[in-house]
Design an enzyme around this catalytic site. Structure first.
Site, PDB file in Angstrom:
ATOM      1  N   PRO A   1      59.531  83.691 -47.804  1.00 25.04           N
ATOM      2  CG  PRO A   1      57.335  84.404 -47.759  1.00 25.04           C
ATOM      3  CD  PRO A   1      58.390  84.142 -48.729  1.00 25.04           C
TER       4      PRO A   1
ATOM      5  CE  LYS B   1      66.953  83.049 -41.185  1.00 26.45           C
ATOM      6  NZ  LYS B   1      67.124  83.442 -39.770  1.00 26.45           N
TER       7      LYS B   1
ATOM      8  CG  HIS C   1      58.052  83.741 -30.056  1.00 28.16           C
ATOM      9  ND1 HIS C   1      57.184  83.294 -31.269  1.00 28.16           N
ATOM     10  CD2 HIS C   1      57.233  84.783 -29.239  1.00 28.16           C
ATOM     11  CE1 HIS C   1      55.975  84.072 -31.025  1.00 28.16           C
ATOM     12  NE2 HIS C   1      55.732  84.648 -29.674  1.00 28.16           N
TER      13      HIS C   1
ATOM     14  CE1 TYR D   1      62.420  81.509 -36.336  1.00 30.56           C
ATOM     15  CE2 TYR D   1      61.708  80.390 -38.357  1.00 30.56           C
ATOM     16  CZ  TYR D   1      61.271  81.297 -37.417  1.00 30.56           C
ATOM     17  OH  TYR D   1      60.118  81.980 -37.446  1.00 30.56           O
TER      18      TYR D   1
ATOM     19  CE1 TYR E   1      57.834  78.949 -38.225  1.00 26.65           C
ATOM     20  CE2 TYR E   1      57.867  79.193 -40.783  1.00 26.65           C
ATOM     21  CZ  TYR E   1      58.180  79.478 -39.687  1.00 26.65           C
ATOM     22  OH  TYR E   1      58.804  80.952 -39.592  1.00 26.65           O
TER      23      TYR E   1
HETATM   24  P1  FAS Z   1      61.303  97.246 -49.583  1.00 28.84           P
HETATM   25  O1  FAS Z   1      60.821  96.628 -50.807  1.00 28.84           O
HETATM   26  O2  FAS Z   1      60.697  96.983 -48.204  1.00 28.84           O
HETATM   27  O3  FAS Z   1      61.444  98.814 -49.771  1.00 28.84           O
HETATM   28  C1  FAS Z   1      61.950  99.198 -50.865  1.00 28.84           C
HETATM   29  C2  FAS Z   1      61.377 100.790 -50.965  1.00 28.84           C
HETATM   30  O4  FAS Z   1      61.852 101.447 -52.336  1.00 28.84           O
HETATM   31  C3  FAS Z   1      59.821 100.811 -51.226  1.00 28.84           C
HETATM   32  O5  FAS Z   1      59.140 101.570 -50.003  1.00 28.84           O
HETATM   33  C4  FAS Z   1      59.602 101.100 -52.655  1.00 28.84           C
HETATM   34  O6  FAS Z   1      58.468 101.876 -52.648  1.00 28.84           O
HETATM   35  C5  FAS Z   1      60.750 102.008 -52.694  1.00 28.84           C
HETATM   36  N1  FAS Z   1      60.927 102.013 -54.376  1.00 28.84           N
HETATM   37  C6  FAS Z   1      60.920 101.114 -55.432  1.00 28.84           C
HETATM   38  N2  FAS Z   1      61.271 101.335 -56.275  1.00 28.84           N
HETATM   39  C7  FAS Z   1      61.618 103.181 -56.288  1.00 28.84           C
HETATM   40  C8  FAS Z   1      62.216 104.029 -57.293  1.00 28.84           C
HETATM   41  N3  FAS Z   1      62.558 103.768 -58.351  1.00 28.84           N
HETATM   42  N4  FAS Z   1      62.590 105.091 -56.629  1.00 28.84           N
HETATM   43  C9  FAS Z   1      62.262 105.382 -55.428  1.00 28.84           C
HETATM   44  N5  FAS Z   1      61.748 104.341 -54.368  1.00 28.84           N
HETATM   45  C10 FAS Z   1      61.432 103.420 -54.925  1.00 28.84           C
HETATM   46  N6  FAS Z   1      60.241  88.888 -45.454  1.00 28.84           N
HETATM   47  C11 FAS Z   1      59.847  88.215 -44.094  1.00 28.84           C
HETATM   48  O7  FAS Z   1      60.856  88.181 -43.429  1.00 28.84           O
HETATM   49  N7  FAS Z   1      58.720  87.699 -43.849  1.00 28.84           N
HETATM   50  C12 FAS Z   1      57.671  87.735 -44.632  1.00 28.84           C
HETATM   51  O8  FAS Z   1      56.639  87.202 -44.285  1.00 28.84           O
HETATM   52  C13 FAS Z   1      57.699  88.558 -45.763  1.00 28.84           C
HETATM   53  N8  FAS Z   1      56.577  88.927 -46.481  1.00 28.84           N
HETATM   54  C14 FAS Z   1      56.829  89.618 -47.651  1.00 28.84           C
HETATM   55  C15 FAS Z   1      55.729  89.870 -48.731  1.00 28.84           C
HETATM   56  C16 FAS Z   1      55.901  90.395 -49.844  1.00 28.84           C
HETATM   57  C17 FAS Z   1      54.838  90.921 -50.768  1.00 28.84           C
HETATM   58  C18 FAS Z   1      56.962  91.038 -50.083  1.00 28.84           C
HETATM   59  C19 FAS Z   1      57.358  92.046 -51.439  1.00 28.84           C
HETATM   60  C20 FAS Z   1      58.253  91.002 -49.332  1.00 28.84           C
HETATM   61  C21 FAS Z   1      58.111  90.194 -47.959  1.00 28.84           C
HETATM   62  N9  FAS Z   1      59.035  89.895 -47.100  1.00 28.84           N
HETATM   63  C22 FAS Z   1      58.980  89.080 -46.131  1.00 28.84           C
HETATM   64  C23 FAS Z   1      60.374  90.343 -47.454  1.00 28.84           C
HETATM   65  C24 FAS Z   1      60.362  92.016 -46.827  1.00 28.84           C
HETATM   66  O9  FAS Z   1      59.985  91.910 -45.527  1.00 28.84           O
HETATM   67  C25 FAS Z   1      61.490  92.324 -47.497  1.00 28.84           C
HETATM   68  O10 FAS Z   1      62.686  91.617 -47.195  1.00 28.84           O
HETATM   69  C26 FAS Z   1      61.911  93.931 -46.754  1.00 28.84           C
HETATM   70  O11 FAS Z   1      60.704  94.425 -47.138  1.00 28.84           O
HETATM   71  C27 FAS Z   1      63.182  94.392 -47.302  1.00 28.84           C
HETATM   72  O12 FAS Z   1      63.174  95.676 -46.986  1.00 28.84           O
HETATM   73  P2  FAS Z   1      63.879  96.613 -48.081  1.00 28.84           P
HETATM   74  O13 FAS Z   1      65.083  96.103 -48.688  1.00 28.84           O
HETATM   75  O14 FAS Z   1      63.861  98.094 -47.477  1.00 28.84           O
HETATM   76  O15 FAS Z   1      63.004  96.711 -49.576  1.00 28.84           O
HETATM   77  C1  PHB Z   2      55.045  86.503 -40.320  1.00 34.77           C
HETATM   78  O1  PHB Z   2      54.669  86.976 -39.366  1.00 34.77           O
HETATM   79  O2  PHB Z   2      54.500  87.549 -41.126  1.00 34.77           O
HETATM   80  C2  PHB Z   2      55.987  85.697 -40.722  1.00 34.77           C
HETATM   81  C3  PHB Z   2      56.565  84.946 -39.646  1.00 34.77           C
HETATM   82  C4  PHB Z   2      57.487  83.974 -40.130  1.00 34.77           C
HETATM   83  C5  PHB Z   2      57.764  83.788 -41.404  1.00 34.77           C
HETATM   84  C6  PHB Z   2      57.124  84.514 -42.335  1.00 34.77           C
HETATM   85  C7  PHB Z   2      56.199  85.383 -42.029  1.00 34.77           C
HETATM   86  O3  PHB Z   2      58.716  82.604 -41.732  1.00 34.77           O
END
Ligand code: FAS
Ligand code: PHB
Length: 400
Positions: free
Chosen positions: A296, A300, A75, A388, A204
């Site tokens: 989100p 980032k 994109h 972005y 957006y």
């Molecule tokens: P993660 O949270 O992905 O991974 C951490 C891992 O550690 C998990 O698998 C967990 O099970 C494990 N863990 C936790 N405690 C533990 C323990 N005590 N022992 C062993 N393992 C353990 N980012 C975007 O850019 N766009 C989005 O739309 C977006 N939506 C999101 C929605 C939600 C609900 C959440 C929570 C986050 C969202 N994010 C989004 C952010 C997300 O993408 C994170 O930035 C990304 O998952 C970060 O990756 P990790 O740092 O690996 O953490």
């Molecule tokens: C998504 O596709 O999940 C998404 C894309 C852009 C954003 C947040 C989430 O800023």
């Protein structure tokens, strides 16, 4: 009781932990990943969708970029909808050729999991009671329970990649950590559906009823979000109610083009900005959501996790290869310079696009004025675009 040893113990098999393990392996450094959940559970979490070029480059470096290049959607722009019209931000032109790639976090995680498995590397899923020990000394280890047995994993370093609710940050001694937090007064209700996108780029939308985002995972799978009250429960939202609310927040052309269908996932995520400083404690390094959380809006979260892993993998490779601790000693400062820029951008974009209960009509007029300025000023559009697509890694005199 089993006693094991590795060079780097990684806690968490999300994108940060898996990517770190893969980059270390390609440099001949051994790691063991210990994960609380099962693999299918990790894959079932629907999260990020937009990758910066630097994240894509890192996935290539890790040897897992094939499907990303085959299936990812490149994109060059995004659209901002407000006042009943849409305005495209031509990021490709404004950043002299940069772009983002739409490729779901689930697929990134799957590619990394499959690569780790194919290399015969150890990931312990469904580990419980994970605990960190002696990371302020020179012989750290982690203990955990798996399959009813107690295990000890001795290592040189611990990478805390266990997310916001993980055990790593919680294991840092009281007073050794400074945290900064802002909780937003709303959440995002997200839906995944096998329907064609309403537009070929992301939209957006700032609307009097609240924020909405039209995203996608492929030409046949869409990801939509609407801002919702914090107290809402996902059970309150039928698919029909979601589609009606989304349609009400889009410009007429998008509302007309919207194709609805049954949800295959629906969830509500709270929004917060959070940073823990520093990100290193002796031989423990925090990376990804374990150290910081962004709303989100700016896409980032996942990209910051990759940014931390880029710094950490290079620092550990330098330690084992050149016997230098420069990268390790610089890790936290280097990460936080980039983290805070992304935290600021995510806060700014969230503040601009969402309806805030306490700012009233005056706040909405300010948002309209800023959006009108933004889409008609090359300077303002360029500032949005370069944040972005992702800020460059600064040549900070250390491996970047
Ligand atoms: P993660 O949270 O992905 O991974 C951490 C891992 O550690 C998990 O698998 C967990 O099970 C494990 N863990 C936790 N405690 C533990 C323990 N005590 N022992 C062993 N393992 C353990 N980012 C975007 O850019 N766009 C989005 O739309 C977006 N939506 C999101 C929605 C939600 C609900 C959440 C929570 C986050 C969202 N994010 C989004 C952010 C997300 O993408 C994170 O930035 C990304 O998952 C970060 O990756 P990790 O740092 O690996 O953490
Ligand atoms: C998504 O596709 O999940 C998404 C894309 C852009 C954003 C947040 C989430 O800023």
């Amino acid at each position: 009781m089993s006693i094991q040893r590795t060079q780097v113990a990684i806690i968490g098999a999300g994108p940060a932990g898996l990517l770190l393990g893969q980059l270390l392996h390609r440099a001949g450094i051994a790691s063991v990943i210990v994960e609380r959940q099962g693999g299918e559970y990790v894959l079932g979490r629907i999260r990020a969708g937009v990758l910066e070029q630097t994240t894509c480059d890192l996935l290539d470096e890790a040897g897992v970029g094939a499907r990303l290049h085959a299936e990812g959607l490149v994109h060059g722009g995004i659209e901002l909808a407000f006042g009943g019209a849409r305005h495209r931000i031509d990021m490709h032109t404004l950043t002299a050729g940069k772009h983002v790639t739409v490729y779901g976090q689930t697929e990134v995680t799957r590619d990394l999991m499959e690569a780790r498995h194919a290399e015969g590397l150890t990931t312990v899923y469904e580990a419980s009671d994970v605990a960190l020990h002696d990371f302020d000394g020179t012989h750290p280890c982690i203990t955990y329970t798996h399959g009813g047995s107690a295990h000890t994993l001795h290592c040189d370093f611990i990478a805390g990649c266990d997310g916001y609710h993980g055990v790593s940050r919680a294991s840092v001694p009281e007073g050794a950590l400074r945290t900064f937090e802002k909780v937003y007064p709303f959440g995002w209700l997200g839906i995944l559906a096998d329907t064609p996108p309403v537009s070929h780029e992301l939209i957006y939308s700032n609307h009097a009823r609240g924020f909405a985002l039209c995203s996608m995972r492929s030409p046949t799978r869409t990801r939509y979000y609407v801002q919702c009250p914090l107290e809402d429960k996902v059970e309150q939202w039928s698919d029909a109610a979601f589609w009606d609310e989304l349609r009400a927040r889009l410009d007429p052309a998008a509302a007309e083009a919207l194709v609805t269908g049954p949800s295959i996932e629906k969830s509500i995520a709270p929004l917060r900005s959070f940073v823990a400083e520093p990100m290193r404690f002796g031989r423990l390094f925090l990376a990804g959501d374990a150290a910081h959380i962004v709303p989100p809006t700016g896409a980032k979260g996942l990209n910051l996790a990759a940014s931390d892993v880029r710094y950490l993998s290079r620092a550990l490779i330098e330690h084992y290869g050149d016997k230098s601790s420069a990268g390790i000693d610089h890790y936290s400062d280097a990460c936080l310079k980039r983290v805070w820029k992304a935290v600021r951008f995510s806060w700014w974009f969230t503040s601009l696009m969402h309806k805030f209960p306490d700012t009233g009509e005056f706040g909405q007029k300010l948002q309209q004025a800023e959006l009108d300025y933004l889409v008609h000023s090359r300077a303002a559009s360029t500032a949005l675009a370069e944040n972005y697509v992702g800020m460059p890694f600064e040549a900070a005199g250390h491996p970047v």
